[in-house]
Design an enzyme around this catalytic site. Structure first.
Site: not given
Lengths: 140, 406
Positions: B123, B200, B203, B226, B364
């Site tokens: 991202h 990261d 997600q 999220k 993105c």
């Protein structure tokens, strides 16, 4: 004498008034998009790209006499349909008329969501850019 | 444990509404998840009953607010199995957490010619912060490539690893195409070359089990929104010795021990990295989101999501001209697709008219879209509160939209 910006807007409002549901409206819009002639590749330059749209949109303007003529294109057919209407309303008018134009038809035909200021939507930038061209030409 | 989806859906007020005359179908969960009523209630309860600034006041409200705030930190620690709560830094989001590491760890550790490895799946939030610090420090960014399926090329990763690599920054799961990266193996490989690893987890946090100790992760970042929690809250987990060695990030209140005009000494972990009054209400409401997920059992939630992924993949594959982008064997419930001759934006507009929320565009991840030679895709991303019936309606609306556009 060509019809005024207001007359064309009224005409569009009447055309869209014939549709009962959104699907018919969008099918008409898609049809308008498909019928709008493709912009010549020579005008599909980085300079002519309207920023801020999810699909690429190109706008080309030139002066013919005291009128401004717009040509435009998009990769997305619904956007192209909207562009087609903007061209029908604004093209072949004087810079002064374009600068002054209040584009109330978009709201009246129920398409104001396409003017929303989300990042995915470039129609607002399109209108702004058309007016900018008019300003630039009138300053010359 | 099987889930009673009907009962679960009733916990999410936003799902029960009409959009453009149809029942809302929300398939944009990779952008943000919806919030259960308990999270919404926690927010309003805090402002209605406990609102106070935390950590310094001696009065009853300040104590209640502080306790609730710190309780969230403890719950986060347990949720990702961190060794201690003071290694949980509260930030504004995943982006905030990554920038924090770039500007502190990066500033202290990168020098000219050092390498930062990222991947082609990242991202923009896990690209740009590294570019900014790399430019400042003269460090070099190198990119781990992906194959046609959207799977990271581990052989290439091995070749990129050498003593000059200071940090590997990769996502656990790709936001655009759902690939689950083999981070356990990648972390081992990186550590063998002396590189630190930042994951990261934006997600993955809501869709995979996270154990930062078992995975031996150096830095892990995610966002509350999220994970069915509020926006504006993020988490940075870091190994203690790393966090302690890093200089502070922003200066201000809370992050100091003593201030004089001659100089300042900094507070201990985690406060050293939490300058200013934090986002108290949203942090407290994140507690309720974690409780909600824990009460339902992660196992059951993940099973439901995989069933949605399998069914949607099968149904979408029956549509002529539809191509799924991202066909990794290990995926979470995210499906990116394109349809021959149709721009994703047109589908997004028409599906919205059917009350269906998907995402269209570049998500993105412009470098990844470039890799696949696409301007963008349509992305449907699911959460456990979605149903097979919704997928049927989605596929039906998609067929209708394609007909309108062709």
């Amino acid at each position: 004498m060509a019809q005024s910006i207001q007359e064309t807007q009224e005409e569009l409002i009447e055309e869209f008034g014939l549709f009962d549901d959104w699907a018919d409206k969008y099918e008409y819009l898609i049809d308008l998009g498909k019928k709008l002639p493709n912009l010549s590749e020579v005008f599909k330059t980085e300079e002519n790209v309207i920023k801020g749209c999810q699909s690429r949109v190109w706008l080309h303007a030139e002066k013919q006499g005291d009128q401004i003529v717009f040509e435009a294109d998009s990769e997305a057919v619904i956007v192209k349909g909207m562009i087609s209407m903007l061209i029908r309303v604004l093209s072949h008018h004087t810079a002064e008329e374009i600068i002054q134009a209040d584009l109330y038809f978009i709201d009246q035909i129920g398409m104001s969501q396409h003017l929303a200021q989300t990042r995915s939507n470039g129609l607002l930038s399109m209108v702004k850019q058309m007016k900018n061209y008019a300003l630039a030409f009138s300053a010359k | 444990m099987t889930l009673d989806i009907h009962k679960i859906r009733a916990d999410f007020p936003v799902l029960d509404q009409q959009v453009n005359g149809s029942s809302l179908i929300y398939f944009d969960n990779a952008a943000t998840t919806q919030k259960p009523k308990s999270v919404i209630d926690a927010l309003s309860h805090y402002y209605a009953s406990d609102n106070a600034n935390i950590h310094r006041g001696l009065h009853a409200l300040a104590e209640r607010a502080t306790n609730a705030y710190e309780l969230t930190r403890t719950k986060i620690k347990e949720f990702i199995n961190a060794p201690s709560s003071d290694q949980i830094i509260l930030t504004a989001g995943t982006t905030g957490s990554i920038n924090l590491v770039a500007q502190t760890f990066g500033r202290a550790n990168f020098s000219k010619g050092d390498k930062i490895l990222i991947s082609n799946l990242e991202h923009h939030s896990n690209i740009v912060p590294w570019q900014m610090i790399a430019e400042e420090k003269g460090a070099i960014i190198e990119v781990i490539p992906v194959d046609e399926r959207g799977v990271l090329d581990l052989a290439a990763f091995r070749n990129l690893l050498d003593a000059s690599v200071k940090l590997v920054a990769v996502n656990h799961v790709s936001n655009a195409i759902g690939t689950i990266n083999p981070i356990a193996e990648m972390i081992q490989l990186a550590h063998a070359h002396g590189a630190k690893v930042m994951i990261d987890g934006a997600q993955s946090i809501a869709h995979l089990d996270i154990d930062v100790q078992a995975l031996d992760i150096d830095f892990f970042a995610f966002s509350a929104h999220k994970l069915f929690g509020p926006t504006g809250v993020g988490v940075l987990y870091g190994k203690r010795e790393l966090l302690e060695s890093m200089p502070p990030y922003q200066g201000g209140g809370e992050m100091i021990k003593e201030v004089s005009f001659e100089g300042t000494t900094y507070n201990e972990l985690p406060y050293k990295f939490e300058a200013g009054t934090p986002n108290i209400a949203d942090v407290i409401a994140l507690s309720a989101a974690i409780d909600y997920v824990n009460a339902l059992s992660k196992e059951a939630l993940f099973t439901q999501e995989l069933a949605l992924l399998a069914y949607a993949t099968e149904q979408l594959s029956t549509i002529p001209g539809l191509r799924i982008i991202g066909t990794a064997p290990d995926k979470i419930a995210v499906i990116s697709f394109v349809i021959d001759g149709i721009h994703p934006q047109d589908l997004g507009v028409l599906l919205d008219k059917f009350g269906i929320a998907i995402r269209t565009g570049h998500h993105c991840v412009q470098p990844l879209m470039k890799r696949f030679g696409l301007p963008g895709t349509c992305r449907a991303s699911f959460a456990f509160y979605n149903t097979l019936e919704e997928i049927d309606l989605f596929v039906k609306a998609l067929r209708r939209s394609i007909n309108m556009l062709q």
